[in-house]
Design a protein around this motif. Structure first.
Motif, PDB file in Angstrom:
ATOM      1  N   MET A   1       0.789  -1.124  -0.224  1.00 35.94           N
ATOM      2  CA  MET A   1       0.329  -0.585  -0.009  1.00 35.94           C
ATOM      3  C   MET A   1       0.399   1.653   0.346  1.00 35.94           C
ATOM      4  O   MET A   1       2.202   1.425   0.686  1.00 35.94           O
ATOM      5  CB  MET A   1      -0.599   0.109   1.105  1.00 35.94           C
ATOM      6  CG  MET A   1      -1.725   1.442   1.088  1.00 35.94           C
ATOM      7  SD  MET A   1      -3.088   1.058   2.605  1.00 35.94           S
ATOM      8  CE  MET A   1      -3.174   2.391   3.200  1.00 35.94           C
ATOM      9  N   THR A   2       0.781   2.030  -1.289  1.00 32.94           N
ATOM     10  CA  THR A   2       1.282   3.517  -0.781  1.00 32.94           C
ATOM     11  C   THR A   2       0.452   4.577  -0.516  1.00 32.94           C
ATOM     12  O   THR A   2      -0.141   4.686  -0.252  1.00 32.94           O
ATOM     13  CB  THR A   2       1.448   4.079  -2.307  1.00 32.94           C
ATOM     14  OG1 THR A   2       2.400   2.491  -2.910  1.00 32.94           O
ATOM     15  CG2 THR A   2       2.550   5.543  -2.562  1.00 32.94           C
ATOM     16  N   SER A   3       1.518   5.246   0.681  1.00 34.11           N
ATOM     17  CA  SER A   3       0.979   6.030   1.680  1.00 34.11           C
ATOM     18  C   SER A   3       1.914   7.495   1.785  1.00 34.11           C
ATOM     19  O   SER A   3       3.608   7.389   1.729  1.00 34.11           O
ATOM     20  CB  SER A   3       0.506   5.601   3.173  1.00 34.11           C
ATOM     21  OG  SER A   3       0.366   6.695   3.420  1.00 34.11           O
ATOM     22  N   TYR A   4       1.374   8.280   1.427  1.00 29.05           N
ATOM     23  CA  TYR A   4       2.261   9.734   1.514  1.00 29.05           C
ATOM     24  C   TYR A   4       1.696  10.552   3.168  1.00 29.05           C
ATOM     25  O   TYR A   4       0.587  10.798   2.258  1.00 29.05           O
ATOM     26  CB  TYR A   4       2.584   9.907  -0.161  1.00 29.05           C
ATOM     27  CG  TYR A   4       2.820   9.576  -0.842  1.00 29.05           C
ATOM     28  CD1 TYR A   4       4.208   8.862  -0.594  1.00 29.05           C
ATOM     29  CD2 TYR A   4       2.217   9.006  -2.131  1.00 29.05           C
ATOM     30  CE1 TYR A   4       5.317   8.807  -1.259  1.00 29.05           C
ATOM     31  CE2 TYR A   4       2.996   7.912  -2.249  1.00 29.05           C
ATOM     32  CZ  TYR A   4       4.031   7.999  -2.754  1.00 29.05           C
ATOM     33  OH  TYR A   4       4.552   7.377  -3.621  1.00 29.05           O
TER      34      TYR A   4
ATOM     35  N   TRP B   1       5.391   6.718   2.661  1.00 29.70           N
ATOM     36  CA  TRP B   1       5.496   5.513   3.951  1.00 29.70           C
ATOM     37  C   TRP B   1       5.245   3.772   3.023  1.00 29.70           C
ATOM     38  O   TRP B   1       4.614   3.161   3.417  1.00 29.70           O
ATOM     39  CB  TRP B   1       4.169   5.429   4.804  1.00 29.70           C
ATOM     40  CG  TRP B   1       5.004   7.038   5.648  1.00 29.70           C
ATOM     41  CD1 TRP B   1       4.693   8.609   5.831  1.00 29.70           C
ATOM     42  CD2 TRP B   1       6.071   6.107   6.894  1.00 29.70           C
ATOM     43  NE1 TRP B   1       5.127   8.618   7.274  1.00 29.70           N
ATOM     44  CE2 TRP B   1       5.814   8.031   7.610  1.00 29.70           C
ATOM     45  CE3 TRP B   1       6.269   5.809   7.235  1.00 29.70           C
ATOM     46  CZ2 TRP B   1       6.777   7.786   8.701  1.00 29.70           C
ATOM     47  CZ3 TRP B   1       7.523   5.648   8.042  1.00 29.70           C
ATOM     48  CH2 TRP B   1       7.751   6.565   8.997  1.00 29.70           C
ATOM     49  N   THR B   2       6.287   3.870   1.920  1.00 27.31           N
ATOM     50  CA  THR B   2       6.022   2.419   1.230  1.00 27.31           C
ATOM     51  C   THR B   2       6.801   1.643   2.117  1.00 27.31           C
ATOM     52  O   THR B   2       7.689   1.682   2.564  1.00 27.31           O
ATOM     53  CB  THR B   2       6.624   3.042   0.012  1.00 27.31           C
ATOM     54  OG1 THR B   2       7.842   2.815   0.337  1.00 27.31           O
ATOM     55  CG2 THR B   2       5.362   4.123  -0.752  1.00 27.31           C
ATOM     56  N   ALA B   3       6.539   0.154   1.955  1.00 25.98           N
ATOM     57  CA  ALA B   3       7.322  -0.081   2.534  1.00 25.98           C
ATOM     58  C   ALA B   3       9.140  -0.022   2.044  1.00 25.98           C
ATOM     59  O   ALA B   3       9.944  -0.833   2.821  1.00 25.98           O
ATOM     60  CB  ALA B   3       7.495  -2.043   1.872  1.00 25.98           C
TER      61      ALA B   3
ATOM     62  N   GLU C   1      11.700  -2.479   8.069  1.00 27.11           N
ATOM     63  CA  GLU C   1      10.701  -3.251   8.422  1.00 27.11           C
ATOM     64  C   GLU C   1      10.152  -2.174   9.487  1.00 27.11           C
ATOM     65  O   GLU C   1       9.013  -2.241   9.925  1.00 27.11           O
ATOM     66  CB  GLU C   1      11.450  -4.654   8.151  1.00 27.11           C
ATOM     67  CG  GLU C   1      11.522  -4.986   6.888  1.00 27.11           C
ATOM     68  CD  GLU C   1      11.943  -6.946   7.070  1.00 27.11           C
ATOM     69  OE1 GLU C   1      12.469  -7.118   8.002  1.00 27.11           O
ATOM     70  OE2 GLU C   1      11.632  -6.821   5.842  1.00 27.11           O
ATOM     71  N   GLN C   2      11.056  -2.288  10.538  1.00 29.75           N
ATOM     72  CA  GLN C   2      10.700  -1.935  11.929  1.00 29.75           C
ATOM     73  C   GLN C   2      10.524  -0.418  11.934  1.00 29.75           C
ATOM     74  O   GLN C   2       9.000  -0.031  12.125  1.00 29.75           O
ATOM     75  CB  GLN C   2      12.216  -1.181  13.300  1.00 29.75           C
ATOM     76  CG  GLN C   2      12.299  -3.072  12.866  1.00 29.75           C
ATOM     77  CD  GLN C   2      11.856  -4.749  13.676  1.00 29.75           C
ATOM     78  OE1 GLN C   2      11.624  -3.750  15.015  1.00 29.75           O
ATOM     79  NE2 GLN C   2      10.833  -5.038  12.987  1.00 29.75           N
ATOM     80  N   LEU C   3      10.833   0.634  10.854  1.00 23.81           N
ATOM     81  CA  LEU C   3      10.010   1.990  11.222  1.00 23.81           C
ATOM     82  C   LEU C   3       8.819   1.809  10.469  1.00 23.81           C
ATOM     83  O   LEU C   3       7.905   2.191  10.972  1.00 23.81           O
ATOM     84  CB  LEU C   3      11.293   3.089   9.485  1.00 23.81           C
ATOM     85  CG  LEU C   3      10.454   4.414   9.850  1.00 23.81           C
ATOM     86  CD1 LEU C   3      11.046   4.749  11.536  1.00 23.81           C
ATOM     87  CD2 LEU C   3      11.353   4.605   9.126  1.00 23.81           C
ATOM     88  N   LEU C   4       8.427   1.092   8.977  1.00 26.02           N
ATOM     89  CA  LEU C   4       6.893   1.216   8.694  1.00 26.02           C
ATOM     90  C   LEU C   4       6.213   0.709   9.535  1.00 26.02           C
ATOM     91  O   LEU C   4       4.718   0.549   9.425  1.00 26.02           O
ATOM     92  CB  LEU C   4       7.471   0.102   7.236  1.00 26.02           C
ATOM     93  CG  LEU C   4       5.841  -0.425   6.561  1.00 26.02           C
ATOM     94  CD1 LEU C   4       5.530   1.053   5.864  1.00 26.02           C
ATOM     95  CD2 LEU C   4       6.764  -1.034   4.876  1.00 26.02           C
TER      96      LEU C   4
END
Length: 100
Positions: free
Chosen positions: A1-4, A34-36, A73-76
């Motif tokens: 999921m792409t998020s900005y 906020w993408t992987a 991965e942790q940040l996301l």
């Protein structure tokens, strides 16, 4: 999921070699990805990016790429956890969440 998400005003342009205006002549916008692949990385770009006819295509990363997959991965995961908790708080505030 792409998020900005928008992060407000941009004032680092000259210092980092990033332009304040895009090829359209408009002030650039600054967002956080906020993408992987790029969690938490800020970037600037044409504010008309949603309109194919007006978007000049200007785009520039502000932050360097994260070199560690574990850190990405942790940040996301933390971002997603925080957003999930905020959604629950908003629902409780509106009286729409029955699980709490």
């Amino acid at each position: 999921m792409t998020s900005y998400s928008s992060t407000g005003s941009f004032n680092r342009g000259a210092r980092q070699g990033v332009r304040r205006t895009c090829d359209c002549g408009d002030l650039v916008g600054m967002w956080t990805a906020w993408t992987a692949r790029n969690p938490g990385l800020r970037f600037v770009g044409c504010p008309n990016y949603k309109d194919e006819n007006q978007d000049c295509g200007y785009f520039h990363w502000i932050d360097p790429q994260l070199s560690n997959n574990w850190y990405r991965e942790q940040l996301l995961a933390l971002h997603n956890l925080r957003n999930g908790q905020q959604n629950i708080v908003q629902e409780v505030g509106r009286g729409q969440h029955n699980g709490i």
